[in-house]
Design a protein around this motif. Structure first.
Motif, short mmCIF file in Angstrom:
data_model
loop_
_atom_site.label_atom_id
_atom_site.label_comp_id
_atom_site.label_asym_id
_atom_site.label_seq_id
_atom_site.Cartn_x
_atom_site.Cartn_y
_atom_site.Cartn_z
N ILE A 143 -51.82 4.77 -11.05
CA ILE A 143 -53.24 4.83 -11.37
C ILE A 143 -53.42 5.08 -12.87
O ILE A 143 -54.24 4.42 -13.54
CB ILE A 143 -53.94 5.95 -10.56
CG1 ILE A 143 -53.96 5.62 -9.07
CG2 ILE A 143 -55.36 6.19 -11.09
CD1 ILE A 143 -54.81 4.43 -8.70
N GLN A 144 -52.66 6.00 -13.42
CA GLN A 144 -52.76 6.30 -14.84
C GLN A 144 -52.36 5.10 -15.69
O GLN A 144 -52.98 4.81 -16.73
CB GLN A 144 -51.90 7.51 -15.19
CG GLN A 144 -52.40 8.81 -14.56
CD GLN A 144 -51.46 9.97 -14.77
OE1 GLN A 144 -50.29 9.80 -15.11
NE2 GLN A 144 -51.96 11.19 -14.56
N ALA A 145 -51.33 4.38 -15.26
CA ALA A 145 -50.88 3.20 -15.99
C ALA A 145 -51.95 2.10 -15.98
O ALA A 145 -52.19 1.43 -17.00
CB ALA A 145 -49.58 2.68 -15.39
N TRP A 204 -60.16 3.94 -12.34
CA TRP A 204 -59.60 4.33 -11.05
C TRP A 204 -59.15 5.78 -11.14
O TRP A 204 -58.78 6.26 -12.21
CB TRP A 204 -58.42 3.43 -10.69
CG TRP A 204 -58.79 2.00 -10.40
CD1 TRP A 204 -60.02 1.41 -10.58
CD2 TRP A 204 -57.92 0.99 -9.91
NE1 TRP A 204 -59.96 0.09 -10.22
CE2 TRP A 204 -58.69 -0.20 -9.80
CE3 TRP A 204 -56.58 0.96 -9.55
CZ2 TRP A 204 -58.14 -1.40 -9.34
CZ3 TRP A 204 -56.03 -0.23 -9.09
CH2 TRP A 204 -56.80 -1.39 -8.98
N ILE A 205 -59.16 6.47 -10.01
CA ILE A 205 -58.89 7.91 -10.01
C ILE A 205 -57.98 8.31 -8.84
O ILE A 205 -57.80 7.54 -7.89
CB ILE A 205 -60.20 8.73 -9.94
CG1 ILE A 205 -61.02 8.34 -8.71
CG2 ILE A 205 -61.01 8.55 -11.22
CD1 ILE A 205 -62.28 9.18 -8.51
N SER A 206 -57.42 9.51 -8.95
CA SER A 206 -56.56 10.07 -7.90
C SER A 206 -57.10 11.43 -7.48
O SER A 206 -57.57 12.20 -8.33
CB SER A 206 -55.13 10.25 -8.41
OG SER A 206 -54.56 9.02 -8.79
N ALA A 207 -56.99 11.72 -6.20
CA ALA A 207 -57.39 13.03 -5.68
C ALA A 207 -56.27 13.59 -4.81
O ALA A 207 -55.65 12.85 -4.03
CB ALA A 207 -58.67 12.94 -4.88
N MET A 208 -56.00 14.88 -4.98
CA MET A 208 -54.93 15.53 -4.22
C MET A 208 -55.52 16.59 -3.31
O MET A 208 -55.85 17.70 -3.75
CB MET A 208 -53.93 16.18 -5.18
CG MET A 208 -53.26 15.21 -6.13
SD MET A 208 -52.31 13.90 -5.29
CE MET A 208 -53.25 12.45 -5.82
N PRO A 209 -55.71 16.27 -2.04
CA PRO A 209 -56.27 17.26 -1.11
C PRO A 209 -55.26 18.30 -0.69
O PRO A 209 -54.06 18.07 -0.68
CB PRO A 209 -56.70 16.40 0.08
CG PRO A 209 -55.76 15.24 0.05
CD PRO A 209 -55.50 14.97 -1.41
#
Length: 324
Positions: A159-161, A170-175
């Motif tokens: 996602i970061q790349a 675009w984003i990431s979430a860590m539940p």
């Protein structure tokens, strides 16, 4: 071309195509319910038999045909300590393939907003508590689920790349640990909370005088109802834009012993609780720092006791259709 301003976060178009990868799972089904209740009219979902996301050509064909504007990647191979420890190759290989296929296909299709979902197990086993997003890759992982964690870390980096190379927001979430309707209650694949619900419910039905649980009961865990998680996902898609994965949780935790007592109360079990200390405890504590999420304007609504009570009711209403 930098598309960050063109596709910047904001209220999502309720009439645009929205693909929920893994829409039948615990998280995906909750996200589907949340999107429906918020007026989204073109939701796309496929079961694993209809679309195998580990099949690269099939995944690309799906994206080319339906051109979703938004995507939540909730599809994953998941399981508890026993399954992760016993089948590390499966958890690493399958999750890497799903992620690469979906993210590459979404990039080719020009998806505007995408949310990649991981897990709090990405953080070091002995990370300072509560765990801040900056703790990523600063220490050794918990060995019982390191393969799964590495796959999820790879997803965050992809996602970061994509953000760096293509400018897409675009984003990431860590539940944190999730639970609720649609959870996996199987003997091999379940996580701690659904495993406890099944164990104590069966003890009630069988008239057992004692129930044995794994470990010492001292590790502390944080639990978030999956419907709260779904609400957080929509909130993040509309309000958050950053390369750093964002933690999603409650900011509070309980010991496994306390959790077992809450579950026992919810199912009406009145016998004794025993602990098999020869079994692994896993990480001593996993509590997320959710200050970044709170600052964005979101907080959970469902208390742990309320959520467990509702989950017990759902479990008892769906026992005949659950995985064994």
């Amino acid at each position: 071309m930098d598309k960050s301003s063109q596709f910047a976060p904001g209220k999502l178009d309720r009439e645009s195509a929205f693909f929920v990868a893994g829409h039948r799972g615990l998280v995906g089904s909750a996200i589907w319910r949340c999107l429906e209740s918020n007026g989204f009219t073109r939701l796309l979902g496929r079961t694993s038999t209809e679309l195998d996301l580990t099949d690269r050509s099939a995944t690309f064909a799906f994206f080319r045909e339906f051109s979703p504007r938004y995507v939540v990647l909730a599809a994953a191979k998941v399981g508890g300590i026993l399954a992760n420890n016993r089948f590390p190759v499966d958890f690493l290989s399958e999750n890497l393939r799903i992620q690469l296929n979906v993210l590459d296909a979404a990039l080719e299709a020009g998806v505007e907003r995408l949310l990649f979902l991981g897990s709090s197990c990405i953080y070091p086993r002995m990370a300072s508590q509560p765990i801040r997003e900056e703790s990523l890759m600063t220490g050794h992982l918990e060995p019982t689920n390191d393969a799964y964690a590495i796959a999820k870390i790879a997803g965050i980096l992809q996602i970061q790349a994509i953000r760096r190379q293509y400018g897409l927001p675009w984003i990431s979430a860590m539940p944190t640990n999730l639970y609720g309707p649609g959870d996996n209650f199987s003997r091999l694949g379940s996580h701690v909370l659904p495993a406890l619900i099944r164990r104590f419910d069966e003890a009630v039905m069988n008239g057992a005088q004692s129930v044995e649980n794994w470990g010492t009961g001292t590790p502390r865990r944080e639990f978030l109802h999956v419907d709260d998680m779904a609400g957080a996902c929509l909130h993040l898609l509309e309000n958050y834009d950053g390369p750093t994965q964002i933690n999603v949780g409650t900011g509070t935790d309980v010991s496994i012993k306390e959790l077992a007592e809450i579950v026992a109360d919810a199912v009406g079990y009145e016998g004794s609780l025993l602990w098999d200390t020869s079994r692994p405890d896993g990480t001593p504590q996993k509590l997320l720092d959710v200050s970044r999420l709170t600052a964005s304007g979101w907080t959970p609504k469902i208390t742990l006791r309320e959520g467990i009570s509702d989950t017990v009711q759902w479990y008892r209403s769906n026992t005949g259709r659950l995985r064994v």
